[in-house]
Write an enzyme that holds these catalytic residues in place. Sequence first.
Site, PDB file in Angstrom:
ATOM      1  N   CYS A   1     -12.047   7.022   0.187  1.00  0.00           N
ATOM      2  CA  CYS A   1     -11.082   5.997  -0.207  1.00  0.00           C
ATOM      3  C   CYS A   1     -11.768   5.083  -1.210  1.00  0.00           C
ATOM      4  O   CYS A   1     -12.956   5.203  -1.464  1.00  0.00           O
ATOM      5  CB  CYS A   1     -10.571   5.201   0.990  1.00  0.00           C
TER       6      CYS A   1
ATOM      7  N   CYS B   1      -6.606   0.560  -2.110  1.00  0.00           N
ATOM      8  CA  CYS B   1      -7.134   1.915  -1.912  1.00  0.00           C
ATOM      9  C   CYS B   1      -7.009   2.793  -3.155  1.00  0.00           C
ATOM     10  O   CYS B   1      -7.090   4.025  -3.054  1.00  0.00           O
ATOM     11  CB  CYS B   1      -6.443   2.572  -0.722  1.00  0.00           C
TER      12      CYS B   1
ATOM     13  N   LYS C   1      -1.169   7.773   8.802  1.00  0.00           N
ATOM     14  CA  LYS C   1      -1.945   6.532   8.861  1.00  0.00           C
ATOM     15  C   LYS C   1      -0.977   5.370   8.701  1.00  0.00           C
ATOM     16  O   LYS C   1      -0.327   5.225   7.671  1.00  0.00           O
ATOM     17  CB  LYS C   1      -3.001   6.508   7.764  1.00  0.00           C
TER      18      LYS C   1
ATOM     19  N   ARG D   1     -11.952  -4.285   8.681  1.00  0.00           N
ATOM     20  CA  ARG D   1     -11.983  -4.831   7.320  1.00  0.00           C
ATOM     21  C   ARG D   1     -13.128  -5.807   7.157  1.00  0.00           C
ATOM     22  O   ARG D   1     -13.678  -5.945   6.070  1.00  0.00           O
ATOM     23  CB  ARG D   1     -10.631  -5.467   6.992  1.00  0.00           C
TER      24      ARG D   1
ATOM     25  N   ARG E   1      -1.039  -3.176   2.479  1.00  0.00           N
ATOM     26  CA  ARG E   1      -1.099  -1.755   2.152  1.00  0.00           C
ATOM     27  C   ARG E   1       0.203  -1.029   2.505  1.00  0.00           C
ATOM     28  O   ARG E   1       0.222   0.181   2.673  1.00  0.00           O
ATOM     29  CB  ARG E   1      -2.306  -1.121   2.860  1.00  0.00           C
TER      30      ARG E   1
ATOM     31  N   GLU F   1       4.587  13.753   6.474  1.00  0.00           N
ATOM     32  CA  GLU F   1       3.213  13.577   5.981  1.00  0.00           C
ATOM     33  C   GLU F   1       2.319  14.735   6.432  1.00  0.00           C
ATOM     34  O   GLU F   1       1.547  15.289   5.649  1.00  0.00           O
ATOM     35  CB  GLU F   1       2.627  12.254   6.489  1.00  0.00           C
TER      36      GLU F   1
ATOM     37  N   LYS G   1      -3.684   7.865  12.966  1.00  0.00           N
ATOM     38  CA  LYS G   1      -4.432   6.605  13.031  1.00  0.00           C
ATOM     39  C   LYS G   1      -3.464   5.446  12.963  1.00  0.00           C
ATOM     40  O   LYS G   1      -2.595   5.451  12.079  1.00  0.00           O
ATOM     41  CB  LYS G   1      -5.401   6.547  11.848  1.00  0.00           C
TER      42      LYS G   1
ATOM     43  N   TYR H   1     -15.536   3.986  18.080  1.00  0.00           N
ATOM     44  CA  TYR H   1     -16.742   3.146  18.118  1.00  0.00           C
ATOM     45  C   TYR H   1     -17.415   3.235  19.484  1.00  0.00           C
ATOM     46  O   TYR H   1     -18.528   2.753  19.648  1.00  0.00           O
ATOM     47  CB  TYR H   1     -16.370   1.701  17.756  1.00  0.00           C
TER      48      TYR H   1
HETATM   49 ZN   LIG Z   1      -8.655   2.447   1.740  1.00  0.00          ZN
END
Ligand SMILES: [Zn+2]
Length: 322
Positions: free
Chosen positions: A117, A127, A192, A202, A214, A230, A245, A310
Site C-alpha cells: 500500500c 493509499c 476491507k 494508524r 478512506r 470484491e 478485514k 498482534y
Molecule cells: Zn493504505
Amino acid sequence: MIKRTRRLRVNNLVRDIVRENTLSENDLIFPLFVVEGENIKEEISSLDGNYHWSIDRLEEIINEVVESGVKGIILFGIPNHKDCVGSEAYSDEGIVQKAIRKIKEITDELLIITDICMCQYTDHGHCGILENDYVDNDKTLEKLKEIAVSHARAGAHMVAPSDMMDGRVLAIREALDEEGFKNVSIMSYSAKYASAFYGPFREAAHSTPSFGDRKTYQMDPGNRKEAFVEVENDLLEGADIIMVKPALSYLDIIRDVRERIDVPVAAYSVSGEFAMVKAAAKAGLVDEKKIAMEMLLSMKRAGADIIITYYALDAAKWIKEK
Ligand SMILES: [Zn+2]
C-alpha cells in the site's frame, strides 16, 4: 425422552475428542513494523507488547517468531521520507526491501509476506496517487506494481495488497509474472471495510490521512453482498488467498466468503480488536488469555484458515500451555 447433549461435555477427554475447531500456531501470522534508524526497539504505545524495530535489531524478534512456531510475518514499513508519490515504497533501498533482505539472512524458516500500500509512504496519508484530492485508481495501480515487484526482488514470498484499488490484483500478478516472480503469491485484502477498528494501527504505522477518510476506496460496514463482488473480482484477477478485514465484527463475512469460495481465507484481527482486549485486561475486567483465545477461535469457527493477529506470539505460547 430427554436428549442428553451434556453427555458429550462431561469431561475434558470427551470435550477434546468432539471439539470441532481448534487453533494452531500454523494458523497465525504476526504483523511486524520496521523503521529506519539504528538500535531501535520501541514499544508502540497503541499496541502493547508490539514494537517498532530497526533493521539492525530484527534478529531478536525474528528468532522469537521462529521459536514460537508461528510460520509467517506480514511486514509494514515506516519510512523516514514521505512524498506525494510514496517513492520510498518502491525503492530498492526502501525500509521494507532492506528488512526482507535482512530477514532472509537471519532465517529461511519464515514466510515473508509484505503489505502493499502507499499510505505509510505518502505525505497525505492516502493509499494512492491523488488527483484533485481523489485517489486516482489507475495511476495508483502503476505504483502498486512497482512496490510488489520491488518486494519480490528483495525476496518476499507473498504480497498482500491492502489499498482496495480496482484491478490491483491483476495488475500486480501481471507485473510479477513479467519480472519472473511466478511463484510469489498474492493474498488480497479483498473485503476491507472502512473501519474505526484501525485506529491504533494508524498510530503504529504513522498513516493517518491528513484530510478526509478512506471511504471512497474501503467498503461500507453496512454492506455484505458487496464483499462477494470484491472477492470474486480478486479471484478472477488471480488472488491466491482472500482476506477479510477486520475480523471480529465481520465474522459473518468470513463465514459467507468461506462458503462461497475454495481458496484459503485469511482474517485480519486488527489493532482495535487487540487494543480493546489489552485495555479491558489492564482494567481487570477480563482474563486476557481466555478472551484473546476465544476471539481467535471464533475466527477459525467462522471459517478463517489464516489469522493475522498482534496476539500471534502470545497465542502460540498459550496453545503450548493449553
Ligand atoms: Zn493504505
